[in-house]
Design an enzyme around this catalytic site. Sequence first.
Site, short mmCIF file in Angstrom:
data_model
loop_
_atom_site.label_atom_id
_atom_site.label_comp_id
_atom_site.label_asym_id
_atom_site.label_seq_id
_atom_site.Cartn_x
_atom_site.Cartn_y
_atom_site.Cartn_z
N HIS A 337 -29.97 -13.59 5.18
CA HIS A 337 -29.36 -14.06 3.95
C HIS A 337 -30.21 -13.55 2.78
CE1 HIS A 337 -28.23 -17.01 0.82
NE2 HIS A 337 -27.17 -17.32 1.55
N ASP A 414 -35.91 -19.21 9.34
CA ASP A 414 -34.91 -19.78 8.46
C ASP A 414 -33.86 -20.48 9.32
OD1 ASP A 414 -32.86 -20.37 6.73
OD2 ASP A 414 -32.51 -18.33 6.05
N GLN A 417 -28.77 -22.12 9.22
CA GLN A 417 -27.54 -22.04 9.99
C GLN A 417 -27.69 -22.55 11.42
OE1 GLN A 417 -24.56 -21.28 8.83
NE2 GLN A 417 -25.30 -20.79 6.80
N LYS A 440 -26.09 -28.20 4.83
CA LYS A 440 -25.55 -27.50 5.99
C LYS A 440 -25.53 -28.40 7.24
CE LYS A 440 -25.25 -23.52 3.79
NZ LYS A 440 -26.07 -22.34 4.06
N CYS A 578 -23.51 -13.57 0.77
CA CYS A 578 -24.94 -13.47 0.44
C CYS A 578 -25.72 -12.81 1.57
CB CYS A 578 -25.54 -14.83 0.11
SG CYS A 578 -24.89 -15.55 -1.41
#
Length: 619
Positions: A337, A414, A417, A440, A578
Amino acid sequence: MSTSDLDKIDAAIATAQAPGLEELSTGESIIPAAEIARLANEFFKAIPGTPPDATLSAVPAPLSSVSFAPAASAPVLASAPAPIASAPTTQIPSTTGLELSRSVPFAEMPSAAYTSPQLPSFASAQIPSPARAAIPVSAPQSPSFGFEQIPSFGFGHALPTESDVRSAFNSGSGFYFLPVFQAAPLPAANPSPVASAPATVQAPGSLPDLNLSAGFFDVHTIRRDFPILRERVNGRPLIWLDNAATTQKPQSVIDRISYFYEHENSNIHRAAHELAARATDAYEGARDKIRRFVNASSSKEIVFVRGATEAINLVAQSWGRRHIGKDDEIVISHLEHHANIVPWQMLCSEKGARLRVIPIDDDGQILLEEYEKLLSPRTRIVSVAGVSNALGTVTPAREIVQIGHRYGARVLIDGAQAISHMPVDVQALDCDFYVFSGHKMFAPTGIGVLYGKPDALAEMPPWQGGGNMIVDVTFEKTTYQPPPGRFEAGTGNIADAVGLGAAIDYLERLGMHNIAHYEHELLKYGMESLRRVPGLHLIGTAREKASVMSFVLEGYRNEDVGAALNQEGIAVRTGHHCAQPSLCRYGLETAVRPSLALYNTHKEIDKLVDVLLRLKSVG
């Protein structure tokens, strides 16, 4: 009143919200609407305090749905009006292993079991759907609640007392699952042009069976926890397939935030009054819930931030500025991202460092051998997504961490997600940093988390200065708090941190392994279904995926596909997501991105595919 009259009243109340009701069957006789009204009047007049002249009218007519004209540029699809569903019949999990059926009236139904009878949805009115094969159910081995027992704050009812909140939020009940002897198959929820794939055939790049423990995941019950899923768009029930952008919020999270502002609102720490103590307890309690959820060793390793983007920037600007110099190297992947690209580019530009990129194959999988070739004694940090937001690829995070550590690099994962789709254990990963956003994972926007190992956080100077992050201030010097306080300058997002804690309560009651199993099977079904649309090309077909089903459709602009789906009430994301470098790897600027969450259903996927097939037929 006679016993038979009371039986009739029970049946009348249980179906009083059914639209267009003219008569009622009790199983023994037919009761006209006028009789229902008479019995209801007698019943309520018998209640102490009811005015003697009070009367109730017959069953109200259903609300009319509101429709909107489609945008002029959107492709128009011919379709029949959606039927109006009757009052739903709810299957209630039983501690004896039996399925009990009860019609639950609107006025009595708690938020965890509420579906408006006037809002048809692709979740069947009967649970489980008659189209699905019966699943053998054994007696549950853990507590199981009927709807009347579910700890709930009741849609449309007064907010609870503080003791109610504490009791409900500390409940460990697992009322959504009944153990089963085998995993349920994946048949289509409705007859549709999309046929189920043969069990023995696995297309190249299709998802494997992970052999996760099976449970009866009652998605229809879970959907009732999310009030926005009763919304209508263009006269159609909302189908929310934009979960990689943000997830919807359960009623328990909405109620918890409201309760905070009504009963606990105060700034935290350093006050002698009761509300400050309540707010501080709620805020720090949320921090400890996060520690438990990701299996950190201490709540001191949990830093509140606005989201994953701010967390990465905090590491780049604090840890990075101190440890990265000229000709040092930062490694990221081709899946990232923009939030995991731009902060490192900015740091490289400032320090004269180099940014190196791990390549991916045509399926969107990281090439581990190529990754190791990029590492050297100059590598200072590796920063990689746990799950790609554009392709859905689940990266080999544990291996990435191990290889990075062999070269003396810090490793950041990260998890924006990944956090809502699978269990996360930061100690097992052994990562130095882990970041994610609350919105999220069914929590509010504007709140997120940076996890850091104690030694990594100790190496980081404050990024922002102000109140709350100091021990002592004079004009000559300032002494800073230890982590995590030194990174939380000013008044934080207290209420939404508490909301994040409530979202974690919700996910833990469902069980992350149960969620992962259900979503994995749903994703397999979705990928195979989309493959049957002529001219549709899936983008990202890694063997291990989560949530995301990006595609392009021959002959259509992605924006037009999104508009056509929106016309049918289906929300997907179109654009570059993104993640422009990820799409450029496939020669694309944009893509259509449906993405799944725990409340999505097979019928919603069928509807998505049906619209795409009709779009191709008129093209």
